[in-house]
Scaffold this active site. Structure first.
Site, PDB file in Angstrom:
ATOM      1  N   HIS A   8      -6.809  -2.348  -4.667  1.00 16.84           N
ATOM      2  CA  HIS A   8      -6.351  -1.632  -5.859  1.00 16.84           C
ATOM      3  C   HIS A   8      -5.547  -2.565  -6.762  1.00 16.84           C
ATOM      4  O   HIS A   8      -4.859  -3.473  -6.278  1.00 16.84           O
ATOM      5  CB  HIS A   8      -5.461  -0.447  -5.473  1.00 16.84           C
ATOM      6  CG  HIS A   8      -6.156   0.632  -4.709  1.00 16.84           C
ATOM      7  ND1 HIS A   8      -7.189   1.367  -5.247  1.00 16.84           N
ATOM      8  CD2 HIS A   8      -5.964   1.109  -3.454  1.00 16.84           C
ATOM      9  CE1 HIS A   8      -7.607   2.240  -4.347  1.00 16.84           C
ATOM     10  NE2 HIS A   8      -6.888   2.103  -3.253  1.00 16.84           N
ATOM     11  N   ALA A  71      -4.449   3.539  -6.831  1.00 11.69           N
ATOM     12  CA  ALA A  71      -4.820   4.885  -6.384  1.00 11.69           C
ATOM     13  C   ALA A  71      -3.771   5.915  -6.772  1.00 11.69           C
ATOM     14  O   ALA A  71      -4.094   6.991  -7.292  1.00 11.69           O
ATOM     15  CB  ALA A  71      -5.044   4.886  -4.876  1.00 11.69           C
ATOM     16  N   GLU A 282      -6.936  -2.989   1.779  1.00 11.22           N
ATOM     17  CA  GLU A 282      -6.063  -2.340   0.790  1.00 11.22           C
ATOM     18  C   GLU A 282      -4.915  -3.282   0.417  1.00 11.22           C
ATOM     19  O   GLU A 282      -3.774  -2.872   0.249  1.00 11.22           O
ATOM     20  CB  GLU A 282      -5.534  -1.006   1.323  1.00 11.22           C
ATOM     21  CG  GLU A 282      -5.155  -0.006   0.246  1.00 11.22           C
ATOM     22  CD  GLU A 282      -4.753   1.351   0.804  1.00 11.22           C
ATOM     23  OE1 GLU A 282      -4.453   2.239  -0.014  1.00 11.22           O
ATOM     24  OE2 GLU A 282      -4.741   1.523   2.043  1.00 11.22           O
TER      25      GLU A 282
END
Length: 339
Positions: A8, A71, A282
């Protein structure tokens, strides 16, 4: 090739965050609405902003990250449908610019302009735009209400126009909630894992993939509670007279390795078929600290996979590259064009 399917953009320039603050403030006071949506962010600033990710790619041994907007920043429950559409386009455009500037490091995944109570078909225009821009997938929020779950389950026909378009465009969707506005649920520690687990159970209860055999979902964070309770879900499916999970879901549902300790990855590798596991970290996401028990970063998940002695080299190749290229066919096409 080591492909990290879950990254992200958590190092955005301040100009984007300032715009968002003004955009939301403008809902209460039109005088505070931003005068322009031109952010004035240069290519040089964008490249500089993702240097932390590129540094970690090099240090940890990954090659390419599938990259999407922050996110928690999607915040579908905040603002109005109109502000959500504008915010999604702006966020996706920055992702597109980064992936164009640094195609060897990043491949684009977009956010959808979902909004509580608004039919998901409102996302189709943005989905079509993302496909034209070369995005390989999108993040799909099963709970746009931010922790209150007011919309129908993923198996409801409410979602079907979006699924039809995903299949038509050969786009893959990662099931990913955003921030929580329910004080009972911490967003990364509870709401994210709740979302993963809830989505899987909804899919067990329905027969979605009979209607959409080409639809592909990735459930992140190791699938939430799913691998640890695999026997529970197998048993529940059996009680509901559903097919075995391998037949019912595993042709269409995949899991990533955003699990931040070795025992969790080890369990996942024993329970979930290797064809359904995709490498992900992530990176610069939910957990950024160093594990005092190992001295290494929690989110250096490649290290855990490297330690799995039960994997063959063929299995390791599937987790690190092969499965990603199969589950994200638009990524595979993107990579083939470069060679």
């Amino acid at each position: 090739m080591i492909i990290d399917i879950h990254g992200h953009y958590t190092t955005e320039p301040q100009a984007l965050l300032a715009f968002r603050d003004k955009q939301l403030a403008g809902l209460a006071d039109p005088m505070r609405k931003p005068a322009t949506n031109e952010l004035g962010i240069t290519d040089e600033q964008l490249v500089k902003s993702v240097e932390p990710q590129m540094k970690l790619q090099k240090e940890r041994g990954s090659d390419l990250t599938i990259f999407s907007p922050r996110a928690a920043g999607m915040a579908h429950h905040v603002g109005s449908e109109a502000t959500g559409i504008e915010w999604s386009r702006m966020s996706n455009d920055l992702i597109q610019r980064i992936c164009t500037l640094l195609p060897d490091n990043f491949a684009p995944v977009g956010q959808l302009p979902q909004h509580p109570g608004v039919a998901p078909k409102n996302c189709v225009p943005e989905l079509e735009r993302l496909a034209r821009l070369g995005f390989v997938g999108v993040n799909l929020n099963p709970d746009p209400a931010g922790g209150y779950w007011t919309d129908p389950p993923l198996t409801d026909k409410w979602w079907y126009p979006l699924y039809e378009k995903l299949c038509e465009l050969d786009m893959t969707a990662m099931i990913h909630v955003t921030s929580s506005c329910n004080p009972n649920f911490h967003y990364t520690g509870a709401h994210y894992i709740n979302g993963d687990t809830t989505a899987f159970m909804q899919l067990i209860q329905g027969n979605l993939f009979k209607d959409f055999p080409a639809l592909r979902f990735v459930i992140p964070h190791g699938g939430g509670a799913v691998p640890f309770h695999w026997g529970r879900y197998r048993g529940l499916a059996q009680e509901m007279k559903k097919p075995l999970l391998g037949e019912h879901l595993l042709g269409n549902v995949f899991f990533d390795t955003c699990v931040y300790h070795y025992p969790g990855i080890e369990l996942m590798s024993k329970v979930i078929p290797v064809d359904n596991i995709l490498f992900a970290s992530e990176m610069l996401g939910a957990v950024k600290g160093i594990d005092p028990e190992t001295g290494h970063n929690y989110d250096d998940t490649k290290r855990y996979i490297d330690q799995l002695r039960t994997l063959s080299e063929a299995d390791r190749h599937k987790i690190f590259e092969g499965n990603a290229r199969r589950v994200y066919p638009r990524l595979d096409k993107r990579l083939r064009k470069k060679t």
